[in-house]
Design an enzyme around this catalytic site. Structure first.
Site, PDB file in Angstrom:
ATOM      1  N   ASN A 284      -5.191   3.849  15.693  1.00 12.89           N
ATOM      2  CA  ASN A 284      -6.182   3.606  14.646  1.00 12.89           C
ATOM      3  C   ASN A 284      -6.658   2.181  14.778  1.00 12.89           C
ATOM      4  O   ASN A 284      -5.846   1.259  14.655  1.00 12.89           O
ATOM      5  CB  ASN A 284      -5.473   3.679  13.277  1.00 12.89           C
ATOM      6  CG  ASN A 284      -5.730   4.967  12.568  1.00 12.89           C
ATOM      7  OD1 ASN A 284      -6.862   5.414  12.461  1.00 12.89           O
ATOM      8  ND2 ASN A 284      -4.660   5.546  12.070  1.00 12.89           N
TER       9      ASN A 284
ATOM     10  N   CYS B  74       6.005  -7.147   7.662  1.00 17.83           N
ATOM     11  CA  CYS B  74       7.001  -6.568   8.565  1.00 17.83           C
ATOM     12  C   CYS B  74       7.371  -7.616   9.606  1.00 17.83           C
ATOM     13  O   CYS B  74       6.530  -8.402  10.037  1.00 17.83           O
ATOM     14  CB  CYS B  74       6.430  -5.328   9.252  1.00 17.83           C
ATOM     15  SG  CYS B  74       7.635  -4.457  10.282  1.00 17.83           S
TER      16      CYS B  74
ATOM     17  N   SER C  17      10.890   6.496   9.153  1.00 17.97           N
ATOM     18  CA  SER C  17      10.382   6.114  10.466  1.00 17.97           C
ATOM     19  C   SER C  17      10.862   4.713  10.796  1.00 17.97           C
ATOM     20  O   SER C  17      10.705   3.789  10.005  1.00 17.97           O
ATOM     21  CB  SER C  17       8.851   6.157  10.447  1.00 17.97           C
ATOM     22  OG  SER C  17       8.334   5.708  11.686  1.00 17.97           O
TER      23      SER C  17
ATOM     24  N   SER D  10      10.070   5.178  16.531  1.00 14.45           N
ATOM     25  CA  SER D  10       8.818   4.737  17.158  1.00 14.45           C
ATOM     26  C   SER D  10       9.102   4.220  18.550  1.00 14.45           C
ATOM     27  O   SER D  10       9.666   3.144  18.713  1.00 14.45           O
ATOM     28  CB  SER D  10       8.186   3.631  16.299  1.00 14.45           C
ATOM     29  OG  SER D  10       7.799   4.162  15.058  1.00 14.45           O
ATOM     30  N   LEU D  11       8.724   4.983  19.551  1.00 15.07           N
ATOM     31  CA  LEU D  11       9.046   4.638  20.936  1.00 15.07           C
ATOM     32  C   LEU D  11       7.877   3.914  21.616  1.00 15.07           C
ATOM     33  O   LEU D  11       8.017   2.800  22.076  1.00 15.07           O
ATOM     34  CB  LEU D  11       9.381   5.940  21.676  1.00 15.07           C
ATOM     35  CG  LEU D  11      10.334   5.871  22.847  1.00 15.07           C
ATOM     36  CD1 LEU D  11      11.610   5.133  22.522  1.00 15.07           C
ATOM     37  CD2 LEU D  11      10.643   7.304  23.316  1.00 15.07           C
ATOM     38  N   HIS D  12       6.747   4.567  21.692  1.00 17.29           N
ATOM     39  CA  HIS D  12       5.479   3.987  22.168  1.00 17.29           C
ATOM     40  C   HIS D  12       5.407   3.660  23.655  1.00 17.29           C
ATOM     41  O   HIS D  12       4.337   3.361  24.176  1.00 17.29           O
ATOM     42  CB  HIS D  12       5.078   2.741  21.377  1.00 17.29           C
ATOM     43  CG  HIS D  12       5.095   2.920  19.895  1.00 17.29           C
ATOM     44  ND1 HIS D  12       4.736   4.090  19.281  1.00 17.29           N
ATOM     45  CD2 HIS D  12       5.436   2.070  18.895  1.00 17.29           C
ATOM     46  CE1 HIS D  12       4.850   3.955  17.970  1.00 17.29           C
ATOM     47  NE2 HIS D  12       5.282   2.751  17.710  1.00 17.29           N
TER      48      HIS D  12
ATOM     49  N   CYS E 149       3.180   8.547   1.572  1.00 22.12           N
ATOM     50  CA  CYS E 149       3.598   7.576   2.573  1.00 22.12           C
ATOM     51  C   CYS E 149       3.838   6.269   1.837  1.00 22.12           C
ATOM     52  O   CYS E 149       2.925   5.746   1.195  1.00 22.12           O
ATOM     53  CB  CYS E 149       2.488   7.425   3.618  1.00 22.12           C
ATOM     54  SG  CYS E 149       2.834   6.154   4.850  1.00 22.12           S
TER      55      CYS E 149
ATOM     56  N   GLY F  53       6.315  -2.189   6.618  1.00 21.46           N
ATOM     57  CA  GLY F  53       7.700  -2.628   6.698  1.00 21.46           C
ATOM     58  C   GLY F  53       8.565  -1.781   7.604  1.00 21.46           C
ATOM     59  O   GLY F  53       8.166  -0.715   8.072  1.00 21.46           O
ATOM     60  N   GLU F  54       9.756  -2.292   7.880  1.00 21.58           N
ATOM     61  CA  GLU F  54      10.749  -1.572   8.687  1.00 21.58           C
ATOM     62  C   GLU F  54      11.831  -1.071   7.726  1.00 21.58           C
ATOM     63  O   GLU F  54      12.641  -1.861   7.236  1.00 21.58           O
ATOM     64  CB  GLU F  54      11.323  -2.512   9.756  1.00 21.58           C
ATOM     65  CG  GLU F  54      12.542  -1.992  10.476  1.00 21.58           C
ATOM     66  CD  GLU F  54      12.413  -0.562  11.004  1.00 21.58           C
ATOM     67  OE1 GLU F  54      11.394  -0.222  11.614  1.00 21.58           O
ATOM     68  OE2 GLU F  54      13.364   0.225  10.787  1.00 21.58           O
TER      69      GLU F  54
ATOM     70  N   CYS G 203      -1.571   2.337   7.146  1.00 25.04           N
ATOM     71  CA  CYS G 203      -1.001   1.370   6.214  1.00 25.04           C
ATOM     72  C   CYS G 203      -1.090  -0.056   6.736  1.00 25.04           C
ATOM     73  O   CYS G 203      -1.031  -0.301   7.914  1.00 25.04           O
ATOM     74  CB  CYS G 203       0.431   1.739   5.889  1.00 25.04           C
ATOM     75  SG  CYS G 203       0.457   2.969   4.597  1.00 25.04           S
TER      76      CYS G 203
ATOM     77  N   CYS H   6       5.062  -5.358  16.046  1.00 26.07           N
ATOM     78  CA  CYS H   6       4.345  -4.425  16.924  1.00 26.07           C
ATOM     79  C   CYS H   6       2.885  -4.889  17.033  1.00 26.07           C
ATOM     80  O   CYS H   6       2.224  -5.117  16.015  1.00 26.07           O
ATOM     81  CB  CYS H   6       4.417  -2.996  16.378  1.00 26.07           C
ATOM     82  SG  CYS H   6       6.120  -2.436  16.181  1.00 26.07           S
TER      83      CYS H   6
ATOM     84  N   CYS I 278      -0.159  -3.129  15.141  1.00 23.52           N
ATOM     85  CA  CYS I 278       0.035  -2.708  13.752  1.00 23.52           C
ATOM     86  C   CYS I 278      -0.433  -3.804  12.797  1.00 23.52           C
ATOM     87  O   CYS I 278      -0.090  -4.974  12.970  1.00 23.52           O
ATOM     88  CB  CYS I 278       1.508  -2.389  13.526  1.00 23.52           C
ATOM     89  SG  CYS I 278       1.910  -2.004  11.816  1.00 23.52           S
TER      90      CYS I 278
ATOM     91  N   GLU J  51       0.835  -1.192   0.000  1.00 27.59           N
ATOM     92  CA  GLU J  51       0.000   0.000   0.000  1.00 27.59           C
ATOM     93  C   GLU J  51       0.868   1.240   0.000  1.00 27.59           C
ATOM     94  O   GLU J  51       1.970   1.241   0.541  1.00 27.59           O
ATOM     95  CB  GLU J  51      -0.841   0.049   1.269  1.00 27.59           C
ATOM     96  CG  GLU J  51      -1.714  -1.137   1.453  1.00 27.59           C
ATOM     97  CD  GLU J  51      -2.420  -1.093   2.787  1.00 27.59           C
ATOM     98  OE1 GLU J  51      -3.008  -2.091   3.154  1.00 27.59           O
ATOM     99  OE2 GLU J  51      -2.363  -0.054   3.464  1.00 27.59           O
TER     100      GLU J  51
HETATM  101  N1  SAH Z   1       8.502   0.231  10.960  1.00 26.38           N
HETATM  102  C1  SAH Z   1       8.473   1.668  11.034  1.00 26.38           C
HETATM  103  C2  SAH Z   1       7.361   2.266  10.177  1.00 26.38           C
HETATM  104  C3  SAH Z   1       6.023   1.888  10.718  1.00 26.38           C
HETATM  105  S1  SAH Z   1       4.585   2.836  10.332  1.00 26.38           S
HETATM  106  C4  SAH Z   1       8.310   2.116  12.467  1.00 26.38           C
HETATM  107  O1  SAH Z   1       8.095   1.271  13.327  1.00 26.38           O
HETATM  108  O2  SAH Z   1       8.432   3.296  12.731  1.00 26.38           O
HETATM  109  C5  SAH Z   1       4.758   4.389  11.082  1.00 26.38           C
HETATM  110  C6  SAH Z   1       4.134   4.557  12.464  1.00 26.38           C
HETATM  111  O3  SAH Z   1       2.758   4.152  12.532  1.00 26.38           O
HETATM  112  C7  SAH Z   1       4.888   3.774  13.532  1.00 26.38           C
HETATM  113  O4  SAH Z   1       5.165   4.615  14.616  1.00 26.38           O
HETATM  114  C8  SAH Z   1       3.881   2.724  13.912  1.00 26.38           C
HETATM  115  O5  SAH Z   1       4.091   2.235  15.206  1.00 26.38           O
HETATM  116  C9  SAH Z   1       2.554   3.460  13.753  1.00 26.38           C
HETATM  117  N2  SAH Z   1       1.373   2.590  13.686  1.00 26.38           N
HETATM  118  C10 SAH Z   1       1.301   1.326  13.230  1.00 26.38           C
HETATM  119  N3  SAH Z   1       0.046   0.845  13.356  1.00 26.38           N
HETATM  120  C11 SAH Z   1      -0.696   1.826  13.905  1.00 26.38           C
HETATM  121  C12 SAH Z   1      -2.075   1.932  14.295  1.00 26.38           C
HETATM  122  N4  SAH Z   1      -2.932   0.931  14.123  1.00 26.38           N
HETATM  123  N5  SAH Z   1      -2.499   3.105  14.823  1.00 26.38           N
HETATM  124  C13 SAH Z   1      -1.627   4.136  14.970  1.00 26.38           C
HETATM  125  N6  SAH Z   1      -0.338   4.093  14.628  1.00 26.38           N
HETATM  126  C14 SAH Z   1       0.144   2.944  14.111  1.00 26.38           C
END
Ligand code: SAH
Length: 361
Positions: free
Chosen positions: A299, A119, A200, A223-225, A112, A168-169, A342, A123, A126, A99
């Protein structure tokens, strides 16, 4: 009936910088400088086919047509949301799906893009990683996403920004990604300045260090979270063998090499990492770093148990960060109706096909 997929192309991919177009031209008795003209047609002038390249000799166009392929993907689905967001589900030559999204925000035209099919990071919230990683995208496939999205714009508009935040990463496919991002900067092509390109990453320290060495001009988003290892490992399983300290140390080295402000992404999950205590831990963790925190309200992904954060929790979380002097940005949700987060569309399409198969259609 299953959705159509493109046939495997036995021909070299013209959009892939790995294909030696100047060499091919010379072997065909043509001047090598035509390579630049052809690239300009494809990247900057939005040619769809060799027939559009009207200043090339007709015989050469026929030869190119027979010997190479411009497009290796096909558009399986094209969706347009009310806010102007457009999303493409692309079929790859081997039947895989990826996508990519075009976002309209004021004068910005951001794309994007994906870097892998699936991936491996796992996570838990995701959609992209739910089925693991299938393969890396080629440089040509990454470029093709950019060019297909650019062609959705009217002739007087250009892409302004790229975020590598699709499936993907990206740092796990750096060797294919970097030549694609270099091509995006070509003034004869898309001409997107490096400062407007964001990569990212989940934060893979050796790969972050490699990027610091190779080319620290991109904007890096990590991406810390979560601010403690226990919670981060729960949300981002790959953290188990890395740890937040190592991620931050690599991010700091990138910051030193680039001199550009880092972004830390924080997906806000209802009742999971959105309490005032979580906000205070994040403030403590980031300390005096000149960083931007990008808060992304979760999301919803169908089939996953996580909740969106409540409005109250979001406001509280943001207030604590702001009062502590942290730069914060909330990523507004775009294209929600078309599942623009995505990874979701690909799964949706796959599940529809599976359902149809179940019913023997
Ligand atoms: N692999 C990379 C790119 C991922 S997508 C990374 O981890 O950064 C970019 C961002 O969207 C990341 O911070 C990811 O954690 C976040 N993301 C993934 N799924 C999500 C969701 N369902 N809701 C909100 N953010 C999400």
């Amino acid at each position: 009936m299953p959705l159509p997929i493109s046939p495997v192309s036995p021909l070299p991919h013209l959009l892939d910088p790995g294909f030696d177009l100047p060499g091919w031209l010379q072997a065909a008795g043509q001047p090598a400088w035509r390579a630049r003209a052809i690239r300009r047609w494809l990247h900057g002038r939005r040619a769809e086919s060799f027939a559009d390249m009207t200043d090339l000799p007709a015989a050469l166009r026929t030869q190119l047509e027979a010997a190479t392929t411009i497009w290796t993907t096909n558009v399986v689905k094209h969706q347009l949301a009310e806010d102007g967001t457009e999303k493409l589900l692309l079929g790859l030559h081997d039947g895989q799906r990826i996508e990519c999204v075009l976002l309209r925000d004021g004068i910005r035209r951001t794309v994007c893009i994906s870097s892998q099919v699936g991936c491996a990071m796992g996570c838990v919230f995701c959609a992209s990683g739910l089925d693991g990683v299938v393969r890396n995208l080629t440089t040509g496939e990454i470029i093709e996403q950019l060019l297909r999205l650019a062609r959705l714009l009217p002739a007087d508009e250009r892409l302004s920004h790229i975020v590598v935040m699709g499936m993907g990463e990206p740092l796990a496919n750096l060797d294919r990604l970097l030549p694609a991002l270099a091509a995006a900067q070509d003034p004869d092509g898309l001409g997107i300045s490096q400062r407007r390109i964001t990569i990212s990453t989940v934060g893979l320290p050796p790969a972050v260090d490699r990027l610091s060495d190779l080319n620290p001009g991109y904007h890096l988003a990590v991406s810390l979270h979560a601010a403690d290892d226990q919670l981060r490992t729960r949300l981002v399983p790959v953290n188990q063998s890395i740890g937040i300290e190592a991620v931050l140390a690599a991010a700091d080295r990138y910051w030193e090499a680039s001199g550009r402000r880092l972004t830390f992404e924080y997906v806000l999950l209802g009742n999971l990492n959105d309490s005032p205590e979580h906000a205070r831990s994040l403030v403590r963790l980031l300390g005096r770093r000149a960083a931007l925190v990008n808060v992304i309200p979760y999301n919803t992904v169908s089939g996953l148990p996580w909740e969106e954060p409540s409005d109250v929790a979001q406001t509280r979380f943001l207030d604590i960060l702001r009062k502590a002097g942290t730069n914060v940005q909330v990523r507004r949700r775009k294209g929600a109706r078309i599942d623009a987060a995505c990874g979701q569309l690909r799964r949706l399409a796959a599940s529809h096909e599976a359902a149809k198969d179940d019913h023997g259609e």
